[in-house]
Design a protein around this motif. Structure first.
Motif, PDB file in Angstrom:
ATOM      1  N   VAL A 170       1.086  -1.194   0.120  1.00 15.18           N
ATOM      2  CA  VAL A 170      -0.253   0.270  -0.122  1.00 15.18           C
ATOM      3  C   VAL A 170       1.112   1.239  -0.214  1.00 15.18           C
ATOM      4  CG1 VAL A 170      -1.623   1.760   1.198  1.00 15.18           C
ATOM      5  CG2 VAL A 170      -1.976  -1.142   1.145  1.00 15.18           C
ATOM      6  N   ALA A 171       0.938   1.806  -1.454  1.00 17.77           N
ATOM      7  CA  ALA A 171       1.567   2.869  -0.859  1.00 17.77           C
ATOM      8  C   ALA A 171       1.275   4.651  -0.703  1.00 17.77           C
ATOM      9  CB  ALA A 171       2.677   3.271  -2.563  1.00 17.77           C
ATOM     10  N   ASN A 172       0.401   5.201  -0.657  1.00 15.82           N
ATOM     11  CA  ASN A 172      -1.054   6.194  -0.657  1.00 15.82           C
ATOM     12  C   ASN A 172      -2.140   5.582  -0.057  1.00 15.82           C
ATOM     13  OD1 ASN A 172       1.678   6.708  -3.070  1.00 15.82           O
ATOM     14  ND2 ASN A 172       0.443   8.108  -2.932  1.00 15.82           N
ATOM     15  N   ASP A 173      -2.211   6.677   1.106  1.00  4.51           N
ATOM     16  CA  ASP A 173      -3.682   6.517   1.623  1.00  4.51           C
ATOM     17  C   ASP A 173      -4.127   7.432   1.224  1.00  4.51           C
ATOM     18  OD1 ASP A 173      -5.919   6.128   3.476  1.00  4.51           O
ATOM     19  OD2 ASP A 173      -5.213   5.731   5.516  1.00  4.51           O
ATOM     20  N   ASN A 174      -5.734   8.387   0.112  1.00  6.35           N
ATOM     21  CA  ASN A 174      -5.429   9.371  -0.106  1.00  6.35           C
ATOM     22  C   ASN A 174      -6.693  10.126   0.060  1.00  6.35           C
ATOM     23  OD1 ASN A 174      -2.356  10.240  -2.070  1.00  6.35           O
ATOM     24  ND2 ASN A 174      -3.670   8.950  -3.233  1.00  6.35           N
ATOM     25  N   SER A 175      -7.095   9.289   0.658  1.00 11.50           N
ATOM     26  CA  SER A 175      -8.622   9.915   1.076  1.00 11.50           C
ATOM     27  C   SER A 175      -9.364   8.195   1.747  1.00 11.50           C
ATOM     28  CB  SER A 175      -9.165  10.889   0.289  1.00 11.50           C
ATOM     29  OG  SER A 175      -9.495   9.871  -0.717  1.00 11.50           O
ATOM     30  N   PRO A 176     -10.570   8.158   2.372  1.00  6.34           N
ATOM     31  CA  PRO A 176     -11.393   7.203   2.685  1.00  6.34           C
ATOM     32  C   PRO A 176     -11.702   6.944   0.782  1.00  6.34           C
ATOM     33  CG  PRO A 176     -11.909   9.219   3.637  1.00  6.34           C
ATOM     34  CD  PRO A 176     -10.859   9.647   2.699  1.00  6.34           C
ATOM     35  N   GLY A 177     -11.519   5.486   0.591  1.00  4.04           N
ATOM     36  CA  GLY A 177     -11.910   5.309  -0.836  1.00  4.04           C
ATOM     37  C   GLY A 177     -10.789   5.342  -1.452  1.00  4.04           C
ATOM     38  N   GLN A 178     -10.005   5.919  -1.082  1.00  5.54           N
ATOM     39  CA  GLN A 178      -9.138   6.466  -2.529  1.00  5.54           C
ATOM     40  C   GLN A 178      -7.949   5.708  -1.830  1.00  5.54           C
ATOM     41  OE1 GLN A 178      -8.314  10.217  -4.414  1.00  5.54           O
ATOM     42  NE2 GLN A 178      -6.548   9.385  -5.043  1.00  5.54           N
ATOM     43  N   VAL A 179      -7.523   4.560  -2.368  1.00  7.02           N
ATOM     44  CA  VAL A 179      -5.885   3.951  -2.165  1.00  7.02           C
ATOM     45  C   VAL A 179      -5.415   2.959  -3.500  1.00  7.02           C
ATOM     46  CG1 VAL A 179      -4.877   2.628  -0.033  1.00  7.02           C
ATOM     47  CG2 VAL A 179      -6.938   3.581   0.274  1.00  7.02           C
TER      48      VAL A 179
ATOM     49  N   VAL B 188       4.104  18.080   9.709  1.00  5.67           N
ATOM     50  CA  VAL B 188       3.605  16.159   9.688  1.00  5.67           C
ATOM     51  C   VAL B 188       3.595  15.094   8.679  1.00  5.67           C
ATOM     52  CG1 VAL B 188       0.979  15.660   9.705  1.00  5.67           C
ATOM     53  CG2 VAL B 188       1.217  17.499  10.476  1.00  5.67           C
ATOM     54  N   ALA B 189       4.847  14.584   9.145  1.00  9.32           N
ATOM     55  CA  ALA B 189       4.977  13.282   8.515  1.00  9.32           C
ATOM     56  C   ALA B 189       4.526  12.517   7.758  1.00  9.32           C
ATOM     57  CB  ALA B 189       6.214  12.669   9.125  1.00  9.32           C
ATOM     58  N   ASN B 190       4.945  12.496   6.234  1.00  6.67           N
ATOM     59  CA  ASN B 190       3.789  10.999   6.002  1.00  6.67           C
ATOM     60  C   ASN B 190       3.544   9.950   6.463  1.00  6.67           C
ATOM     61  OD1 ASN B 190       4.099  11.962   2.236  1.00  6.67           O
ATOM     62  ND2 ASN B 190       3.132  13.514   3.584  1.00  6.67           N
ATOM     63  N   VAL B 191       4.670   9.342   7.016  1.00  9.25           N
ATOM     64  CA  VAL B 191       5.256   8.064   7.880  1.00  9.25           C
ATOM     65  C   VAL B 191       4.361   7.743   8.463  1.00  9.25           C
ATOM     66  CG1 VAL B 191       7.030   7.543   6.197  1.00  9.25           C
ATOM     67  CG2 VAL B 191       7.198   8.197   7.741  1.00  9.25           C
TER      68      VAL B 191
ATOM     69  N   VAL C  99       2.354   6.597   2.296  1.00 13.69           N
ATOM     70  CA  VAL C  99       2.311   8.500   2.509  1.00 13.69           C
ATOM     71  C   VAL C  99       0.664   8.057   2.683  1.00 13.69           C
ATOM     72  CG1 VAL C  99       1.562  10.136   1.429  1.00 13.69           C
ATOM     73  CG2 VAL C  99       3.286   9.412   0.303  1.00 13.69           C
ATOM     74  N   ARG C 100       0.768   8.439   4.266  1.00 14.15           N
ATOM     75  CA  ARG C 100      -0.561   8.261   4.772  1.00 14.15           C
ATOM     76  C   ARG C 100      -1.478   9.596   5.006  1.00 14.15           C
ATOM     77  NH1 ARG C 100       1.844   5.571  10.845  1.00 14.15           N
ATOM     78  NH2 ARG C 100      -0.085   5.952  10.945  1.00 14.15           N
TER      79      ARG C 100
END
Length: 315
Positions: free
Chosen positions: A161-170, A232-235, A258-259
């Motif tokens: 899992v690379a990017n958790d961009n928004s709810p329902g967009q991963v 606010v760090a990505n990881v 990227v959280r």
């Protein structure tokens, strides 16, 4: 009233013509583009303004270009009395945007940031031969389901899992065959959409380990100051200010997730931020903010007109 947070866009927001109207309108923006060109020994501004698109899209160009456009906005605002240290409570950036955020907060000089991102872009591109890696967006599934899909699709290869961009967009990233399997599994599991992304390398997964090592070396050779406001760090999805920790997390970020959903949620719920201003090209993060927390108001500040409106609204 709580101070807003300033956010900085990541790769994918680049477009031919980016930054041109800033350069036409503001001496401070022109100075940023000239300094970045000099630092890289490359007329990056010409590629930003005039293309060609495939040259701009190259990771080693797109990353410093997006940063340059963001810092041009920062410098124009600064000259008009809106200083990051006073106006923002926090900064955050999506992937490469983390470097833009740190430059805006004074951790890295502009020239060093440009060189770091050129190194990062090249290292990420070279980590995996073209055609062997891929990324895919899985839409309409929650994070736990995507993690299960990634584990099932891996079959001995990399599918992270690379990017958790928004709810329902991963977004998932890894070996081409594993990502193809993830797309099919996601469709079978009821994804609204599951589609391969037009990227040149599989970012934010274990295959990027060689690039992480390149960044460990590059970051070890650069001067750093504590940021004027926390990052606010990505990881981590929480704020940090210590330069040694920032260096460590930037290395982790190359292979790590990227959280973004958690980062924006932290700003809203823990820091009490109600406004996010996306400084730079495009409106991707502004759109994501609303989906992450409908109570947030987001605004993109990327053009001369946006800047004038932002200044006017502050009175």
């Amino acid at each position: 009233m709580n101070k807003p947070a300033f956010t900085f866009p990541g790769q994918g927001s680049q477009a031919v013509g980016m930054g041109r109207d800033l350069a036409d309108s503001f001496a401070e923006a022109r100075a940023v583009f000239e300094e970045v060109d000099d630092a890289l020994g490359l007329k990056l501004s010409a590629i930003m303004f005039d293309g060609p698109e495939d040259t701009l899209r190259l990771t080693e160009n797109a990353q410093p270009a997006l940063m340059a456009a963001s810092i041009a906005v920062v410098r124009v605002l600064d000259a008009r009395g809106v200083k990051v240290a006073e106006a923002a409570s926090h900064v955050a950036g999506h992937s490469l945007g983390e470097y833009s955020a740190l430059c805006a907060a004074g951790t890295f000089s502009l020239s060093d940031t440009a060189r770091l991102l050129q190194i990062r872009g090249r290292a990420m591109q070279q980590a995996v031969p073209v055609g062997q890696g891929a990324m895919a967006a899985l839409l309409g599934l929650d994070m736990d389901v995507v993690k299960e899909i990634a584990a099932e699709a891996a079959q001995g290869e990399v599918c992270d899992v690379a990017n958790d961009n928004s709810p329902g967009q991963v977004v998932v990233s890894g070996n081409l065959a594993a990502i193809d399997r993830a797309i099919e599994i996601a469709k079978a599991r009821g994804a609204r959409r599951a589609l391969a992304l037009p990227v040149s390398a599989p970012f934010h997964c274990a295959l990027m380990a060689p690039a992480a090592e390149a960044m460990r070396e590059a970051l070890g050779n650069v001067d750093m100051k504590a940021p004027s406001v926390p990052l606010v760090a990505n990881v981590l999805a929480r704020p940090i200010s210590d330069t040694q920790e920032i260096r460590t997390r930037l290395v982790e970020q190359v292979t790590g997730m990227v959280r973004w959903t958690e980062s924006v949620s932290w700003l809203a719920k823990e820091a009490g931020v109600t406004e996010l201003y996306e400084l730079g090209t495009g409106k991707v993060l502004t759109g994501l903010a609303k989906r992450i927390d409908p109570a947030l108001s987001g605004q993109a500040v990327g053009t001369a007109q946006d800047i004038e409106a932002f200044i006017a609204a502050r009175g």
